[in-house]
Design an enzyme around this catalytic site. Sequence first.
Site, short mmCIF file in Angstrom:
data_model
loop_
_atom_site.label_atom_id
_atom_site.label_comp_id
_atom_site.label_asym_id
_atom_site.label_seq_id
_atom_site.Cartn_x
_atom_site.Cartn_y
_atom_site.Cartn_z
N LYS A 283 -5.49 -9.27 4.94
CA LYS A 283 -4.27 -9.19 5.74
C LYS A 283 -3.57 -7.85 5.49
CE LYS A 283 0.13 -10.36 5.28
NZ LYS A 283 0.74 -9.42 6.21
N GLU B 23 -1.08 -5.23 -7.87
CA GLU B 23 -0.56 -3.85 -7.98
C GLU B 23 0.83 -3.88 -7.37
OE1 GLU B 23 -2.08 -1.55 -9.53
OE2 GLU B 23 -4.02 -2.52 -9.76
N GLU C 150 13.85 -0.65 -7.79
CA GLU C 150 13.00 0.17 -6.92
C GLU C 150 13.69 0.37 -5.56
OE1 GLU C 150 9.34 -1.55 -5.33
OE2 GLU C 150 8.29 0.31 -5.81
N CYS D 112 4.13 4.26 -4.11
CA CYS D 112 4.47 3.55 -5.34
C CYS D 112 4.45 4.49 -6.55
CB CYS D 112 3.50 2.40 -5.55
SG CYS D 112 1.79 2.93 -5.46
P1 NDP Z 1 5.58 -6.77 0.21
O1 NDP Z 1 5.42 -7.39 -1.11
O2 NDP Z 1 6.75 -7.15 1.03
O3 NDP Z 1 4.31 -7.05 1.14
C1 NDP Z 1 3.00 -6.71 0.76
C2 NDP Z 1 2.03 -7.56 1.54
O4 NDP Z 1 2.19 -8.93 1.13
C3 NDP Z 1 2.29 -7.55 3.05
O5 NDP Z 1 1.06 -7.63 3.71
C4 NDP Z 1 3.11 -8.80 3.22
O6 NDP Z 1 3.10 -9.31 4.52
C5 NDP Z 1 2.44 -9.74 2.26
N1 NDP Z 1 3.24 -10.90 1.86
C6 NDP Z 1 4.59 -11.06 1.95
N2 NDP Z 1 4.94 -12.28 1.49
C7 NDP Z 1 3.79 -12.90 1.08
C8 NDP Z 1 3.50 -14.16 0.49
N3 NDP Z 1 4.43 -15.05 0.22
N4 NDP Z 1 2.22 -14.43 0.18
C9 NDP Z 1 1.23 -13.54 0.42
N5 NDP Z 1 1.45 -12.33 0.99
C10 NDP Z 1 2.72 -12.01 1.30
O7 NDP Z 1 5.52 -5.20 -0.03
P2 NDP Z 1 5.76 -4.06 1.03
O8 NDP Z 1 4.79 -4.20 2.16
O9 NDP Z 1 7.22 -3.99 1.33
O10 NDP Z 1 5.30 -2.76 0.21
C11 NDP Z 1 6.13 -2.06 -0.63
C12 NDP Z 1 5.92 -2.47 -2.08
O11 NDP Z 1 4.56 -2.27 -2.44
C13 NDP Z 1 6.72 -1.64 -3.04
O12 NDP Z 1 7.29 -2.48 -4.01
C14 NDP Z 1 5.69 -0.72 -3.68
O13 NDP Z 1 6.01 -0.27 -4.98
C15 NDP Z 1 4.50 -1.62 -3.70
N6 NDP Z 1 3.28 -0.82 -3.80
C16 NDP Z 1 2.59 -0.85 -4.98
C17 NDP Z 1 1.46 -0.07 -5.14
C18 NDP Z 1 0.66 -0.10 -6.40
O14 NDP Z 1 -0.47 0.37 -6.37
N7 NDP Z 1 1.16 -0.63 -7.50
C19 NDP Z 1 0.99 0.81 -4.06
C20 NDP Z 1 1.79 0.74 -2.87
C21 NDP Z 1 2.90 -0.05 -2.76
P3 NDP Z 1 4.13 -8.81 5.68
O15 NDP Z 1 4.85 -7.62 5.21
O16 NDP Z 1 3.22 -8.54 6.79
O17 NDP Z 1 5.03 -9.97 5.96
#
Ligand code: NDP
Length: 481
Positions: free
Chosen positions: A173, A248, A384, A282
């Site tokens: 996804k 991550e 963050e 990130c």
């Molecule tokens: P989110 O946690 O909001 O979303 C990440 C993914 O998880 C999306 O596809 C989202 O779907 C999905 N998701 C949301 N809720 C659920 C759930 N209950 N169960 C399963 N999947 C779910 O993060 P963001 O997309 O806002 O990304 C930003 C964040 O990612 C920042 O905190 C950043 O630091 C972190 N990040 C970390 C990295 C690393 O390598 N450590 C690298 C890049 C980013 P949808 O949004 O489609 O609803």
Amino acid sequence: MQMIKNYINGELIEPISGTYSNNYNPSTGKVYSLIPDSDEKDVELAVKAAETAFPSWSVTPKEERSRILLKLVSLIERDLHKLALAESTDNGKPVKLATLVDIPRAASNFHFFATGILHDSTEAHLMEDKVINYTIRQPIGVVGCISPWNLPLYLFTWKIAPAIAAGCCVVAKPSEVTPMTAYLFSELCIEAGLPKGVLNIVHGFGHKVGSAITAHPKIPAISFTGGTATGAQIAKVAAPMFKKLSLELGGKNPNIIFADCDFENALKTTIQSSFANQGQICLCGSRIFVERPIYEKFRDAFVEKTKKLVVGNPKDEKSNLGAVVSEAHMNKVLSYIELAKEEGGKILAGGHRIILDGDLSEGWYIAPTIIEGLSFDCRTNQEEIFGPVVTIMPFDTEEEVLAYANSTQYGLAATVWTENLTRAHRVAGKLQSGIVWINCWLLRDLRTPFGGMKNSGVGREGGFEALHFFTEAKNVCIKIA
Ligand code: NDP
């Protein structure tokens, strides 16, 4: 208007519910395509397809798996410009950045794991009395890969490439906020001849599709990149089911600049590590600590250079920053700037939304922002923000700056600038961080372990760690009579 489709069992199909949600172009603030609003029924279809494909894919010779993945590499490279433009339109990032970083890296991810599987080996542990132990690593089965919006195709492929290479079948996804390049990629999978069901992409919201993947009893492993709060939610569901998890998560990375640094290099790189991709990486350094003897000189030069950065049309070569990813995210970032002011911060650069002309007037742009005068432990310096916002403050001693750097719940990445090799090693050893860059930033060797400490994650991606995550290790012990 373009309608994105799910990619299930080798075909591009509509969501079972027939419903769609809006997909926005952040540079204009307007809807430009529609995304399937899928749910657990679509996930069920995808899991069935993956389950059916697994027995054959998991025993497909490595050379054949590698050949198909390398075909995907050449197709991504062929479509570089199309994919870069799509990534920019979907995410708001400059086309230049997507062309130089995001899309080439998606190709490298596949190249790396397609060739990596050909070089993998296994361990043997010899005992006395003619006893041999050897380790078999078998693909774990159907796995879930969930990725965020900031580096859409780059992070999506960083998960699915090792999973498929290892012999697993995937239900993936991408973020609902940036689905386009994953959709275009599904077209490439069909063209490359990836057997049906090996990769299934279900578009939609996290609370529907993401949570259905996480909770599905036939998915024994989840690789997730995203926010710390979402990671915690996933862990809560997955832990009682004893799923393997790779998480991550978020970061609040320190950038430590000692007085003996190579000043120009530190300055130039700090501009990048602060504002690349609108600060939505990130690994961006959002807390800048500068040793007092050079504090004012560095701060003034940093502010001057930051004020010259061009925030503009992502399609324009001259733009250094494009739009942030969504209106909601823009408002979140702006609310943190207000919080910083309430906490006593002084805005040295930026601090506001930017309204561009014409078609871009409703786009979501924020001026690169530098804030001074905050304590290390205020909310602005602990939470963050994930936008083009950094704080800057002086320090006097190594112990002091290590305490500042290590004070957050996060531990993803840190950057250190010093010409003193002994200090560089000492500080690197004491930083609570999964990745430490000395005199550089974002240099990535895909063989190295990638991931965070503390609330920045669990497990490591990269190299054989990623391939091994998608396998079960089995020890076979033989006694030779
Ligand atoms: P989110 O946690 O909001 O979303 C990440 C993914 O998880 C999306 O596809 C989202 O779907 C999905 N998701 C949301 N809720 C659920 C759930 N209950 N169960 C399963 N999947 C779910 O993060 P963001 O997309 O806002 O990304 C930003 C964040 O990612 C920042 O905190 C950043 O630091 C972190 N990040 C970390 C990295 C690393 O390598 N450590 C690298 C890049 C980013 P949808 O949004 O489609 O609803």
